[in-house]
Design a protein around this motif. Sequence first.
Motif, PDB file in Angstrom:
ATOM      1  N   ASP A  89      -7.613  -4.239  -0.356  1.00 20.60           N
ATOM      2  CA  ASP A  89      -7.753  -4.566  -1.688  1.00 20.60           C
ATOM      3  C   ASP A  89      -9.234  -4.877  -1.958  1.00 20.60           C
ATOM      4  N   GLU A  93      -3.759  -5.760   4.237  1.00 21.48           N
ATOM      5  CA  GLU A  93      -3.393  -5.574   2.609  1.00 21.48           C
ATOM      6  C   GLU A  93      -4.789  -5.922   1.905  1.00 21.48           C
ATOM      7  N   PHE A 108       0.559   0.992   4.659  1.00 23.03           N
ATOM      8  CA  PHE A 108       1.529  -0.244   5.000  1.00 23.03           C
ATOM      9  C   PHE A 108       2.689   0.242   5.491  1.00 23.03           C
ATOM     10  N   LYS A 111      -2.927   3.053   0.306  1.00 26.00           N
ATOM     11  CA  LYS A 111      -2.457   1.657   0.731  1.00 26.00           C
ATOM     12  C   LYS A 111      -0.995   1.483   1.198  1.00 26.00           C
ATOM     13  N   ARG A 112      -0.251   2.042   0.125  1.00 24.20           N
ATOM     14  CA  ARG A 112       1.371   2.286   0.401  1.00 24.20           C
ATOM     15  C   ARG A 112       1.550   2.889   1.825  1.00 24.20           C
TER      16      ARG A 112
END
Lengths: 185, 120
Positions: free
Chosen positions: A41, A37, A54, A50-51
């Motif tokens: 970022d 993460e 993840f 990103k989601r």
Amino acid sequence: MDFVYELHKTMLQEKLILAYEGEFTQEVTKSILAMTERNMDSFGEDSGVKRKVFNVMVECLQNISKHADNLDPESGAKNNALFMIGKDEHHYFITSGNPVFTEKVPEINRKLSGINDLDKDGLKALYKEIITGSPGLSEKGGAGLGFVDMARKSGNKLQFEFETIDGRLSFFSLKNTVSRVNTKE
Amino acid sequence: MEVINLEATEDTPRIVLDKDKSLFEISGRSLPEDSAEFYQPILEWLDRYQKNANPQTKFAFKLEYFNTASSKLILDILSKLEDITGTTVIWYYHEDDEDMEEAGEEFSELVDIPFEFATY
């Protein structure tokens, strides 16, 4: 010490941003998630991408900690497996490798091939069928939804391979691709 | 009735269940190592609440992320809520989180409870 440089070159060549080999626990899972993460970022990766990364990572990591079979039960070493994240201009690659008992290979193969045969709606239907079908979680605490969820969230086919380790064990490699181009629009 | 008030952690959501204040909310991330164990007290609380529930229960899910093992337990929670008269689920999702919106829609198709959708 050649292997150090070789490993370094391989990581560059495969565009890996993280590789972890060892025991898989919830603590390790959390650390890997936090590192990735932070990495995403640091260059302002799109929040949707990103989601998805993840999401696929969690299922992949928790799959290993729940299901990887022990290479050497005597040593007490738990779930020795490999987890990697790679990134090129257009994709993230989330790859895992772990030993499984060879007797389980046909079933994993069947599950993954079945998932790869489905389109978006087919995957949704399968997800619903599994979540409503079983009365509870498995003995290992899984919902049986991990692979389906990876395919749904990544929007890509699952790539997988099995290699023989010895008479008893096989090495199961799984690669997920998440597109960095936002496919929503 | 006792209040459940759990702070969020890296891998578990914040949970508030407060009958007197009429607060029912699960928010944040849910990827515990053992989902069944983590949600067991919540399911038990709902069993007790069901026996003497408020006339209206607005149950909010404001999840940023949940893993597949948690999704099974969320469905278990929704199944309990189904038996509580006057329940509405408010399903919050981040405005650009299509997957979370879709997850809410799918849950709403699996249980017989009114769902309201809201963005944050």
